[in-house]
Motif scaffolding. Structure first.
Motif, PDB file in Angstrom:
ATOM      1  N   UNK A  75     -30.654  83.047  -8.268  1.00  0.00           N
ATOM      2  CA  UNK A  75     -30.003  83.056  -9.621  1.00  0.00           C
ATOM      3  C   UNK A  75     -28.887  81.998 -10.075  1.00  0.00           C
ATOM      4  N   UNK A  76     -28.018  81.653  -8.863  1.00  0.00           N
ATOM      5  CA  UNK A  76     -27.092  80.757  -9.150  1.00  0.00           C
ATOM      6  C   UNK A  76     -27.678  79.557  -9.423  1.00  0.00           C
ATOM      7  N   UNK A  77     -28.625  79.046  -8.615  1.00  0.00           N
ATOM      8  CA  UNK A  77     -29.236  77.974  -8.672  1.00  0.00           C
ATOM      9  C   UNK A  77     -29.947  77.821 -10.251  1.00  0.00           C
ATOM     10  N   UNK A  78     -30.648  78.757 -10.761  1.00  0.00           N
ATOM     11  CA  UNK A  78     -31.456  79.020 -11.974  1.00  0.00           C
ATOM     12  C   UNK A  78     -30.172  78.876 -13.145  1.00  0.00           C
ATOM     13  N   UNK A  79     -29.144  79.053 -12.942  1.00  0.00           N
ATOM     14  CA  UNK A  79     -28.208  78.747 -14.221  1.00  0.00           C
ATOM     15  C   UNK A  79     -27.638  77.337 -14.037  1.00  0.00           C
ATOM     16  N   UNK A  80     -27.441  76.827 -12.665  1.00  0.00           N
ATOM     17  CA  UNK A  80     -27.099  75.516 -12.532  1.00  0.00           C
ATOM     18  C   UNK A  80     -28.568  74.720 -13.240  1.00  0.00           C
ATOM     19  N   UNK A  81     -29.438  75.072 -12.903  1.00  0.00           N
ATOM     20  CA  UNK A  81     -30.679  74.377 -13.465  1.00  0.00           C
ATOM     21  C   UNK A  81     -31.016  74.212 -14.823  1.00  0.00           C
ATOM     22  N   UNK A  82     -30.425  75.457 -15.455  1.00  0.00           N
ATOM     23  CA  UNK A  82     -30.474  75.805 -16.967  1.00  0.00           C
ATOM     24  C   UNK A  82     -29.649  74.832 -17.751  1.00  0.00           C
ATOM     25  N   UNK A  83     -28.159  75.005 -17.305  1.00  0.00           N
ATOM     26  CA  UNK A  83     -27.117  74.145 -17.730  1.00  0.00           C
ATOM     27  C   UNK A  83     -27.056  72.605 -17.764  1.00  0.00           C
ATOM     28  N   UNK A  84     -27.838  72.331 -16.552  1.00  0.00           N
ATOM     29  CA  UNK A  84     -27.868  70.672 -16.239  1.00  0.00           C
ATOM     30  C   UNK A  84     -29.103  70.028 -17.247  1.00  0.00           C
ATOM     31  N   UNK A  87     -27.519  70.723 -21.117  1.00  0.00           N
ATOM     32  CA  UNK A  87     -26.309  69.819 -21.448  1.00  0.00           C
ATOM     33  C   UNK A  87     -26.571  68.412 -20.857  1.00  0.00           C
ATOM     34  N   UNK A  88     -27.941  67.975 -20.501  1.00  0.00           N
ATOM     35  CA  UNK A  88     -28.058  66.772 -19.905  1.00  0.00           C
ATOM     36  C   UNK A  88     -27.181  66.141 -18.888  1.00  0.00           C
ATOM     37  N   UNK A  89     -27.016  67.050 -17.960  1.00  0.00           N
ATOM     38  CA  UNK A  89     -26.008  66.650 -16.790  1.00  0.00           C
ATOM     39  C   UNK A  89     -26.652  66.622 -15.474  1.00  0.00           C
ATOM     40  N   UNK A  90     -26.644  65.726 -14.879  1.00  0.00           N
ATOM     41  CA  UNK A  90     -27.271  65.682 -13.463  1.00  0.00           C
ATOM     42  C   UNK A  90     -26.830  66.939 -12.539  1.00  0.00           C
ATOM     43  N   UNK A  91     -27.917  67.784 -11.854  1.00  0.00           N
ATOM     44  CA  UNK A  91     -27.460  68.974 -11.236  1.00  0.00           C
ATOM     45  C   UNK A  91     -26.907  68.412  -9.615  1.00  0.00           C
ATOM     46  N   UNK A  92     -26.343  69.195  -9.025  1.00  0.00           N
ATOM     47  CA  UNK A  92     -26.039  68.812  -7.739  1.00  0.00           C
ATOM     48  C   UNK A  92     -27.235  68.755  -6.843  1.00  0.00           C
ATOM     49  N   UNK A  93     -27.262  67.725  -5.933  1.00  0.00           N
ATOM     50  CA  UNK A  93     -28.182  67.376  -4.946  1.00  0.00           C
ATOM     51  C   UNK A  93     -28.423  68.499  -3.923  1.00  0.00           C
ATOM     52  N   UNK A  94     -27.401  69.855  -3.881  1.00  0.00           N
ATOM     53  CA  UNK A  94     -27.923  70.721  -3.097  1.00  0.00           C
ATOM     54  C   UNK A  94     -28.974  71.512  -3.283  1.00  0.00           C
ATOM     55  N   UNK A  95     -29.627  71.334  -4.495  1.00  0.00           N
ATOM     56  CA  UNK A  95     -30.745  72.102  -5.054  1.00  0.00           C
ATOM     57  C   UNK A  95     -32.112  71.827  -4.100  1.00  0.00           C
ATOM     58  N   UNK A  96     -32.154  70.635  -3.434  1.00  0.00           N
ATOM     59  CA  UNK A  96     -33.019  70.239  -2.505  1.00  0.00           C
ATOM     60  C   UNK A  96     -33.107  71.131  -1.390  1.00  0.00           C
ATOM     61  N   UNK A  97     -31.847  71.664  -0.944  1.00  0.00           N
ATOM     62  CA  UNK A  97     -31.917  72.482   0.337  1.00  0.00           C
ATOM     63  C   UNK A  97     -32.214  74.088   0.046  1.00  0.00           C
ATOM     64  N   UNK A  98     -32.801  74.194  -1.067  1.00  0.00           N
ATOM     65  CA  UNK A  98     -33.221  75.727  -1.774  1.00  0.00           C
ATOM     66  C   UNK A  98     -34.874  75.812  -1.334  1.00  0.00           C
ATOM     67  N   UNK A 129     -20.443  74.276 -11.346  1.00  0.00           N
ATOM     68  CA  UNK A 129     -20.170  75.056 -12.775  1.00  0.00           C
ATOM     69  C   UNK A 129     -18.832  75.022 -13.171  1.00  0.00           C
ATOM     70  N   UNK A 130     -17.824  75.019 -12.182  1.00  0.00           N
ATOM     71  CA  UNK A 130     -16.434  74.998 -12.583  1.00  0.00           C
ATOM     72  C   UNK A 130     -16.072  73.513 -13.452  1.00  0.00           C
ATOM     73  N   UNK A 131     -16.649  72.408 -12.642  1.00  0.00           N
ATOM     74  CA  UNK A 131     -16.291  71.267 -13.265  1.00  0.00           C
ATOM     75  C   UNK A 131     -16.723  71.239 -14.725  1.00  0.00           C
ATOM     76  N   UNK A 132     -17.936  71.590 -15.019  1.00  0.00           N
ATOM     77  CA  UNK A 132     -18.550  71.282 -16.323  1.00  0.00           C
ATOM     78  C   UNK A 132     -18.526  72.758 -17.184  1.00  0.00           C
ATOM     79  N   UNK A 133     -17.329  73.598 -16.873  1.00  0.00           N
ATOM     80  CA  UNK A 133     -17.007  74.799 -17.592  1.00  0.00           C
ATOM     81  C   UNK A 133     -16.756  74.557 -19.088  1.00  0.00           C
ATOM     82  N   UNK A 134     -15.972  73.726 -19.520  1.00  0.00           N
ATOM     83  CA  UNK A 134     -15.547  73.331 -20.743  1.00  0.00           C
ATOM     84  C   UNK A 134     -17.080  73.080 -21.575  1.00  0.00           C
ATOM     85  N   UNK A 135     -17.911  72.438 -20.931  1.00  0.00           N
ATOM     86  CA  UNK A 135     -19.169  72.232 -21.956  1.00  0.00           C
ATOM     87  C   UNK A 135     -19.836  73.802 -21.790  1.00  0.00           C
ATOM     88  N   UNK A 136     -20.032  74.064 -20.698  1.00  0.00           N
ATOM     89  CA  UNK A 136     -20.765  75.582 -20.473  1.00  0.00           C
ATOM     90  C   UNK A 136     -20.209  76.690 -21.619  1.00  0.00           C
TER      91      UNK A 136
END
Length: 220
Positions: A75-84, A87-98, A129-136
């Motif tokens: 669910x945490x990954x899904x929110x990152x994917x959604x906002x990425x 907002x057209x922002x590159x998601x963290x590469x950590x997603x490949x470890x899922x 998520x914290x870095x992009x909080x102002x856009x989110x």
């Protein structure tokens, strides 16, 4: 001489509620890496919820803990994917470890991820998520995101509490209404005055106008 202003004197109820929810989201994201590491350690301990060994299982994972942590990680990954995407922002590469299903939906951690690794992976998500909080915060799904994250991380923390050692004891004080020593303080944020002081037995609540002088009485 400096004076501390009680936020209740200048905030509306809506502003106060918004501030509390913002603080709860920040606290949930801050604590997430430690909580995930703790639950991951439980998941690979090879014991049941009661601590019994289950040698007949092919996997040494504690099934309930594994399911819980994988669900929250997904669910945490899904929110990152959604906002990425939104907002057209590159998601963290950590997603490949899922671990992903055939349809590419995230299922949880990959096999072999250690508790320390889980902490690092989650921290990369929460930092993004914290870095992009102002856009989110300006997105129309922000409230849904905030409510969901507070809820599912709170559930995980409540189900698998982290032992942080002995905390400073806070002694209950006599209630001015019933006289029994059951008055306690419950803080809702990091602000000293953002607190409810009430009797646990008769539910008598101490008026807010007394907080400035009553805080030392309750905590001391």
């Amino acid at each position: 001489m400096s004076f501390t202003t009680d936020p209740h004197d200048v905030e509306t109820d809506d502003q106060r509620e918004e501030r509390i929810q913002q603080w709860r989201l920040s606290r949930a994201l801050r604590d997430a890496p430690e909580i995930f590491a703790h639950v991951r350690a439980l998941a690979i301990s090879g014991r049941t919820e009661r601590g019994d060994e289950v040698p007949h299982l092919d996997s040494p994972l504690r099934i309930t803990a594994e399911d819980d942590i994988d669900d929250r990680y997904a669910r945490l990954n899904e929110w990152v994917d959604y906002f990425a995407a939104q907002l057209t922002i590159a998601p963290p590469v950590v997603r490949i470890a899922a671990r992903r299903h055939d349809n590419q939906d995230i299922q949880g951690f990959r096999v072999g991820v250690t508790p320390e690794g889980a902490s690092v992976l989650v921290s990369l998500l929460t930092m993004w998520l914290n870095i992009h909080h102002e856009q989110i915060i300006n997105h129309d799904q922000y409230l849904a995101y905030r409510e969901d994250v507070i809820e599912f991380l709170g559930e995980l923390s409540g189900r698998y509490p982290v032992d942080r050692g002995r905390e400073k004891p806070v002694l209950p004080r006599p209630c001015p209404a019933c006289g029994l020593p059951a008055v306690r303080a419950e803080w809702w944020s990091e602000n000293t005055h953002d607190v409810k002081v009430a009797c646990e037995l008769c539910e008598e609540e101490i008026p807010r106008k007394h907080y400035a002088k009553i805080l030392d009485w309750v905590v001391g």
